[in-house]
Design an enzyme around this catalytic site. Sequence first.
Site, PDB file in Angstrom:
ATOM      1  N   ASP A 246       0.825  -1.200   0.000  1.00  0.00           N
ATOM      2  CA  ASP A 246       0.000   0.000   0.000  1.00  0.00           C
ATOM      3  C   ASP A 246       0.865   1.259   0.000  1.00  0.00           C
ATOM      4  OD1 ASP A 246      -2.842   1.078   0.623  1.00  0.00           O
ATOM      5  OD2 ASP A 246      -1.614   2.048   2.167  1.00  0.00           O
ATOM      6  N   GLU A 308       1.522  -0.473  -5.022  1.00  0.00           N
ATOM      7  CA  GLU A 308       0.562   0.575  -5.391  1.00  0.00           C
ATOM      8  C   GLU A 308       1.384   1.787  -5.806  1.00  0.00           C
ATOM      9  OE1 GLU A 308      -3.348   2.983  -3.728  1.00  0.00           O
ATOM     10  OE2 GLU A 308      -1.623   2.699  -2.415  1.00  0.00           O
TER      11      GLU A 308
HETATM   12  C1  NOJ Z   1      -4.410   3.045  -0.701  1.00  0.00           C
HETATM   13  C2  NOJ Z   1      -5.574   2.135  -0.394  1.00  0.00           C
HETATM   14  O1  NOJ Z   1      -5.942   1.451  -1.583  1.00  0.00           O
HETATM   15  C3  NOJ Z   1      -6.687   3.050   0.121  1.00  0.00           C
HETATM   16  O2  NOJ Z   1      -7.916   2.372   0.197  1.00  0.00           O
HETATM   17  C4  NOJ Z   1      -6.238   3.597   1.467  1.00  0.00           C
HETATM   18  O3  NOJ Z   1      -7.208   4.514   1.917  1.00  0.00           O
HETATM   19  C5  NOJ Z   1      -4.901   4.356   1.333  1.00  0.00           C
HETATM   20  N1  NOJ Z   1      -3.925   3.629   0.541  1.00  0.00           N
HETATM   21  C6  NOJ Z   1      -4.274   4.581   2.701  1.00  0.00           C
HETATM   22  O4  NOJ Z   1      -3.799   3.336   3.266  1.00  0.00           O
END
Ligand code: NOJ
Length: 591
Positions: A246, A308
Amino acid sequence: MHMLGEWSTVRACTRLRQLLLFTWLGACFGSCAAATPPAGAAPPDPWWHDAVVYEIYPRSFQDSDGDGIGDLNGITQRLGYLESLGVDAIWIAPCYPSPQVDFGYDISNYEAIDPVYGTLADFDHLLAEAGRHHIRVILDMVLNHTSDQHPWFIEAASSRSSPRHDFYLWSDGRTDAAGHHLPPNNWVSLFGGSAWQYAPAVNQLYYHKFYRQQPDLNWRNPKVEQGMFAAMRFWLDRGVAGFRLDAITALLEDPQLRDEPLLGGTNAQGDPNLREIYTHNLPGDHEIIRRLRAMIDTYAGDRLLIGETYVARTAQLDPWYGGARHDELQLPMDTLVGLDKRLEAGRFRRLLSEAQTELHGSQPLLVFDNHDQVRSWDRYGDGAHNAGIARIVAALLLTSRNAALLYQGEEIGQTTATPTRVEDVRDPIGITGWPKEKGRDGERTPMQWDTSNAQAGFSANPHTWLPVTANYRAVNVQTESADPGSLLNWHRKLIALRRSSAALRDGRTVMLDRSNSHVLTYARVAPGGETLLVSLNMSGQPQTISLGLAATGVHGTRLETLLASPGPVAATAADAEVTLGPFAAWIAAVK
Ligand code: NOJ
Ligand code: MG
């Protein structure tokens, strides 16, 4: 522009219709690692190379215990479905203990399961059953921040002399004449307001990229790395196939806490638009990722790191692979191709070509849908041809040279059901940002399984955590399974074709009919010569394509249709003119 800025921008802009940018181990490892290549032969591709990874948002997939919230045993119940769809792995969004401020992305214990989702024994059962269904399990790992209820943060915020104080990012900030505590700089939270929050016990402010309940870890402290790597080992030792990391481009921040340059204007949360050069994509991030990769590579079975990685240009993804060294993430997400709303052949041609030439031969990971974005059904859909357009999107995802991410519900054409009243909103950013930013509830509604009850088979409880979308009577797994022409069966056929075709798994891509601004056409040519043609009409008018195969070095004289939507395309000579109907998708064998 850079990742997290784009992340927020993508949400806001999709809402505004002006988008600018934006894991069986044990038994399985035995079979996966079994074949030793003959001397001199190239090693086989790792399992993830052309994998289809299916994202599960556990709150909304399947409720097994009737509390209106999905859970791990619910996922286990649906493994047969996932196997029939043909996916190689599931990525489960965070299911660890959490106060659920950000629905699990605020983790208070990295080595357990939140009781709302089940127990560690349920997780081990899921892992073992997934293995029996030939499905690997990938966990979500949040390294950038913890919950403010994590024992580390509770300790860190209790005293400056706490051994864990330096696990987070602190500043004395500034004080105004009235004695108010002011942030040290202009950094803003992606979720609105200053990124700094005052903690009285230490008389300091801590930095949080996301909600104030999600304090950023200080990755310059080696003990943070040791602690988080230990948490990942906990799961790797149990047998997970890898992690989706993430917000991975947000690990480090500028030690001098310099102001970010202003871009002008404000975002959906009313904060100034910033060029995030001091909180995003810092060079030191890569040293951490290389150590992480080296750690997971000590495990057998090609454990995988998905990132991500929101970036502004394809080339900016390359460092996240480790460039020519290929020693960082195996699959940083390419969010450029699929998280936009422009269904333009030229744009896809350019971005897919860049992914072939600008990544040192690394494998792209394409994604069209996830739990943070308006669903592709609605983003690309024009209101009249959404079903055809969804087939084009699926064909693009599953026939181009890439690993593929599918998000639950995408395969049946679930729609985005954005709340219409602020009192119904669950996602905090939709409450603070209302009405400009309505949050992410719309893409997180429960999975639509069948018509057995008003909860579409998701739960026995009429009070589901988010409402089931009213179109479930037509849009559901059971109904679509029985219809050979459904979007679900289109996905099944595409995935089956991908599995059976060396050209789709391994073949190089040759762009054809390159000046056609309406139709995206490419050939996939396997090392052994097998060749497939993919042609996607992204317009509402019939379009004639001119292939010019011979001039591009693609051999073949006859085209035999393998899959076509909406109607059949007759076999034809390779040099004949072919006309595709509005929003048609055509996949043919080149003989
Ligand atoms: C990306 C995640 O996909 C999202 O849902 C989340 O709110 C943020 N990162 C913070 O962890
Ligand atoms: Mg950070």
